[in-house]
Design an enzyme around this catalytic site. Structure first.
Site, short mmCIF file in Angstrom:
data_model
loop_
_atom_site.label_atom_id
_atom_site.label_comp_id
_atom_site.label_asym_id
_atom_site.label_seq_id
_atom_site.Cartn_x
_atom_site.Cartn_y
_atom_site.Cartn_z
N ASP A 142 0.82 -1.20 0.00
CA ASP A 142 0.00 0.00 0.00
C ASP A 142 0.86 1.26 0.00
OD1 ASP A 142 -2.28 1.54 0.05
OD2 ASP A 142 -3.16 0.53 1.78
N ASP A 195 -7.61 4.84 -3.76
CA ASP A 195 -8.73 5.14 -2.87
C ASP A 195 -9.77 6.03 -3.55
OD1 ASP A 195 -7.43 3.67 -0.93
OD2 ASP A 195 -6.43 5.40 -0.06
N GLU A 206 3.51 5.05 -3.60
CA GLU A 206 3.87 6.17 -4.49
C GLU A 206 5.29 6.69 -4.26
OE1 GLU A 206 -0.19 5.43 -4.00
OE2 GLU A 206 1.09 6.29 -2.46
#
Length: 948
Positions: free
Chosen positions: A553, A630, A556
């Protein structure tokens, strides 16, 4: 005669002189040519290289100096020296390098390159003068450059790929695409053209692509207030609790993009208690398509000339883009109103614009990166887009075979808080006989304040190994666990990593806390030793419990949410490979590399699976898939997933998924009743109907819970529809797993934009809401509430069968198809073979039912049924089989060819149930079984024929 001879002699000498001069500027290399540009302009390249990778791939580099930087690429695999023959022909002006499939002609004077195919047809050309701009800058005290390469595009050309973006655009021609990793945005610097070529831009830094101009602030328009005053809009801030409290002021631009910009709000304004309205008008001195970019969270409505042109909602902490494209006339005053209802004190809005493209600009595209030592790109050509994607994987690596269980259904939520919740959820699925292969354990399974400990909280997860044993042995279910590259300062792991220099600790040095209130930092995956150490931690405390897959998760990386890119780079700081700017987009690639290499080192024959929130070129070689982040639980979010996913897979990375139902939920859905509850149920049903045809089929999101039985009761159409498509996914498993085999062995792509299969049909180039799932099934999602039909286009290369009724329709027409609550329109291409298996509840379940082979007649058809050992790497050693099915329309015969290959445990003797579907035959797909219909044939691996 004498004078004529002297004249020809003079011309010959001049020609030799110029050819010799040209040769001075051209150096032949073992794998290509190097050209010293005669007349470089300011900030231009001094030297250009063209190197041959294959007959269809050329590597182009351009250096500002006479030498070339030799830093190893992160996105590329190690390319072997070329054995591809090529020839070089020089003139006094140009030099042409030719392979069997390509010709690249370079101007010696400017370095401009023209690409043609072997027949001489122009494929692409750099813009006049070479289109190269290399502007010096400094990073980490070292010389660096801003590098840009522009190209001239064909008028009827469409451009795809470039990762995953949420603005609803499919064909990116004429738009701005920022390649910058961000939650819900995935940057992949690979562009694919409808003209059957691709550009792989080998640069890891933040990159602008296609139209590289920045959006302009709306202050550059001619603005008017709501009273007609020239020079600004009227901004009105209203207190939600006391509507009489109103603050009004002039504002000439709207830019509250990130946390630092919120300081420009009027003094005393508390966003969570405020609504904002901007009103007035604007004029432009340009006629044509204007583009407005809305970046917002909360509720936002944009009206131009009293027409609602954008209506968005997004959770306050995660803004998103909306691209508004509208034709406006020069000198006309247009009304503008923007309504913003923020959610919480960290909500964001920015509204910018871009003037119409000139005729020249409409037919140009470019890449511009903020850090590099050279212009560096690969030109990849092919007969079709599949060929081009195959070239991308030649450069960046094969897409691994995913474990078969990953193709089944995954249940997830944010979050299962205890071991009992995990086990009870799976038990309920098995009790209800709903297909399930994987359950997901999201974040905060660790003890409070121990993020990065890589340990389970013993109070809530008292026996992780026992939990995994029960999941595996009792319920035949896998578990994927969320693992972050993030460590709290107080954890022992942080201290150990920091002592070895493996932590990027600027975030801690500045005392920046995360949303749970703790100091935190990320490790440095660009350091090979740090990657090994990270793997050791998760191996010791997590993998040894029996975990099956990894959820990487916030890759980035999300160091500090809602900060502008400049601050995010600052928070990362210098990595093992230098300034953060240099490799800004490649964090997820290096993170995945460490997990992949780590697991294969300790468990070499168990297939790895990773799900990452970010992705980059080359990620597919590390057994990683990507999801769309998300996103919101709204109809427009569902709609935008379709082009986002298609562009992602057309970027060369085949495995993608979105959160079925959307991740973040409006408050109105949390304890919904009545009409709101019915909308929630229908939204989820429609998303499941779409999600079953994505490469990965998974539900996830915040409350309300996403399990089918928590969405609706058994007698509700939403429940019935979700169950229908769950069963359909498992019936299609032989088809799906065969496509996975094609993806590895033949560089196939399962989820396919229509231009991949119907490039000759120009009507498909801009169709963003239809796609092919494999070679047979045309998918047409429904993305509007209470919509019971939808308009769709049937490509013109062949006819189409209605999947549910087998009604035949001619191609090349736009139809209005039935889309009742329980079903989305599906069509099967004339000349298709669709192998389906028995009804099962997990992918490894054994069944005595034969495979049913549906043959959709009318044209010749073929399909290769692929099988292997499902969960190990023996396929890399040649242990797999293919059974070719070929239907000949002229002879009305299906031929099942000799089986090719074998593997341990292969079913040697089997029964196939053959169901022919024709224009005048009433056979249809049956979700339960076609056991009582069709022709049963026994197959022992040897060729046999079946007549229609």
């Amino acid at each position: 005669m004498k004078n004529l001879k002297q004249y020809y002699l003079f011309l010959f000498v001049i020609l030799i002189f110029f050819q010799a001069a040209a040769q001075e500027n051209v150096t032949k290399l073992s794998d290509g040519i190097e050209i010293k540009i005669k007349k470089p302009q300011r900030n231009d390249a001094a030297v250009v290289r063209i190197q041959v990778v294959s007959n269809s791939i050329l590597h182009i580099t351009a250096s500002p100096t006479t030498t070339f930087d030799t830093t190893k690429s992160l996105m590329l695999v190690d390319l072997k020296p070329t054995a591809t023959p090529f020839e070089v022909i020089s003139s006094n002006e140009n030099v042409t390098l030719s392979t069997a499939n390509l010709k690249a002609t370079v101007s010696i004077e400017t370095g401009e390159i023209l690409f043609k195919d072997a027949a001489g047809k122009t494929l692409l050309k750099e813009t006049k003068g070479g289109g190269k701009t290399i502007t010096g800058t400094t990073l980490d005290g070292k010389q660096s450059y801003i590098v840009k390469q522009s190209f001239t595009s064909e008028t009827d050309e469409a451009l795809y790929g470039l990762g995953q973006h949420q603005n609803g655009v499919f064909n990116y021609k004429g738009t701005k695409v920022l390649l910058s990793q961000y939650n819900t945005e995935v940057a992949i610097p690979f562009l694919v053209s409808s003209k059957n070529y691709g550009i792989l831009w080998d640069n890891n830094s933040l990159t602008k692509s296609v139209d590289t101009r920045d959006f302009e602030k709306i202050s550059t328009l001619r603005l008017y207030s709501d009273k007609g005053d020239k020079g600004w809009l009227t901004a009105t801030y209203t207190n939600k609790k006391d509507p009489k409290k109103v603050l009004s002021r002039p504002e000439s631009f709207i830019d509250y993009s990130y946390i630092p910009s919120l300081k420009h709000l009027p003094e005393g304004i508390i966003l969570e208690n405020t609504t904002v309205k901007w009103e007035g008008a604007f004029e432009t001195d340009f006629s044509g398509e204007h583009q407005f970019n809305l970046w917002s969270s909360g509720y936002t409505n944009v009206y131009i000339d009293d027409k609602l042109v954008a209506a968005r909602w997004r959770q306050g902490w995660n803004a998103t883009n909306e691209l508004i494209r509208i034709h406006l006339e020069k000198g006309t005053k247009h009304k503008l109103k923007i309504e913003w209802d923020p959610l919480g004190n960290e909500s964001f809005i920015c509204f910018n614009w871009s003037k119409p493209l000139t005729e020249v600009q409409k037919n140009e595209f470019a890449f511009e990166s903020e850090a590099g030592q050279k212009i560096d790109y690969f030109f990849v050509s092919g007969k079709n887009i599949d060929d081009v994607i195959s070239g991308y994987r030649t450069l960046t690596g094969k897409a691994t075979m995913m474990p078969k269980w990953s193709m089944g259904f995954w249940q997830s939520r944010e979050r299962y808080k205890t071991q009992d919740e995990i086990l009870n959820t799976v038990a309920e699925f098995r009790k209800r006989k709903i297909g399930l292969d994987n359950i997901v354990l999201d974040w905060r399974y660790w003890r409070e304040g121990q993020w990065g400990s890589q340990e389970f909280d013993p109070e809530r997860f008292p026996d992780p190994k026992g939990m995994m044993k029960t999941l595996h042995e009792k319920y035949n279910t896998k578990l994927m666990i969320s693992v972050w590259a993030k460590f709290y300062e107080d954890t022992q792991n942080y201290k150990d990593l920091e002592a070895k220099g493996y932590i990027l600790k600027r975030n801690v040095a500045e005392n920046r806390k995360d949303w749970l209130g703790f100091n935190n930092a990320i490790y440095d995956p660009f350091n090979p030793d740090a990657r090994k150490e990270f793997w050791k931690l998760i191996n010791k405390n997590i993998y040894t419990t029996g975990i099956d897959a990894w959820w990487m998760d916030a890759s980035e990386p999300d160091v500090h949410s809602n900060m502008p890119p400049e601050v995010r780079k600052e928070m990362i700081g210098n990595t093992f490979l230098g300034a953060a700017e240099i490799n800004y987009n490649a964090f997820s690639l290096m993170n995945a590399k460490g997990i992949y290499e780590g697991q294969r080192s300790v468990d070499p024959n168990k297939r790895i699976f990773m799900l990452t929130r970010s992705g980059f070129a080359g990620l597919q070689r590390y057994a990683a898939a990507t999801w769309s982040g998300d996103i919101g639980s709204r109809w427009e979010d569902l709609n935008n997933q379709i082009p986002a996913g298609l562009n992602f897979t057309m970027s060369g990375l085949p495995y993608w998924t979105s959160d079925i139902g959307g991740f973040s939920v409006e408050t109105r859905y949390e304890n919904a009743t009545g009409e709101t509850l019915e909308e929630w149920r229908e939204l989820n049903a429609r998303w499941y109907q779409y999600g079953v045809f994505c490469p990965l089929f998974r539900a996830h999101g915040q409350f309300p819970y996403r399990e089918i039985y928590n969405i609706a009761p058994e007698d509700h159409p939403a429940y019935k529809s979700i169950l229908f498509y769950n069963k359909l996914r498992y019936r299609m498993m032989p088809y799906i797993y065969s496509l996975i085999g094609q993806t590895y062995h033949n560089d196939y792509t399962m989820m396919r934009g229509l231009p991949m299969d119907f490039s000759s049909d120009k009507k498909v180039l801009n169709i963003a809401n239809q796609f092919m799932f494999g070679p047979a099934i045309l998918v047409n999602p429904v993305t509007e509430y209470k919509k019971r039909s939808r308009e769709l286009y049937l490509p013109n290369t062949n006819g189409w069968y209605n999947f549910y009724t087998s009604e035949f329709l001619e191609g090349g027409q736009t139809i209005t198809a039935e889309a009742k609550y329980e079903q989305i329109p599906l069509f099967v291409k004339e000349g298709s073979i669709l192998p389906c298996g028995p009804n099962i509840e997990y992918t490894s379940q054994k069944s005595s039912e034969p495979f049913t082979i549906y043959v959709y007649t009318g044209k010749d058809a073929s399909f290769s049924l692929y099988e292997d050992e499902n969960t190990n790497y023996n396929y890399e050693k040649g242990k797999f089989s293919n059974i070719e099915f070929q239907y000949n329309e002229a002879s009305k015969t299906l031929t099942i060819a000799d089986r090719k290959g074998s593997f341990d445990g292969m079913q040697k003797n089997r029964v196939f149930n053959i169901v022919f579907i024709g224009k005048n035959k009433n056979s249809t797909f049956n979700l339960i079984s076609n056991a009582n219909e069709g022709q049963k044939v026994k197959y022992n691996g040897s060729k046999l024929e079946v007549k229609f």
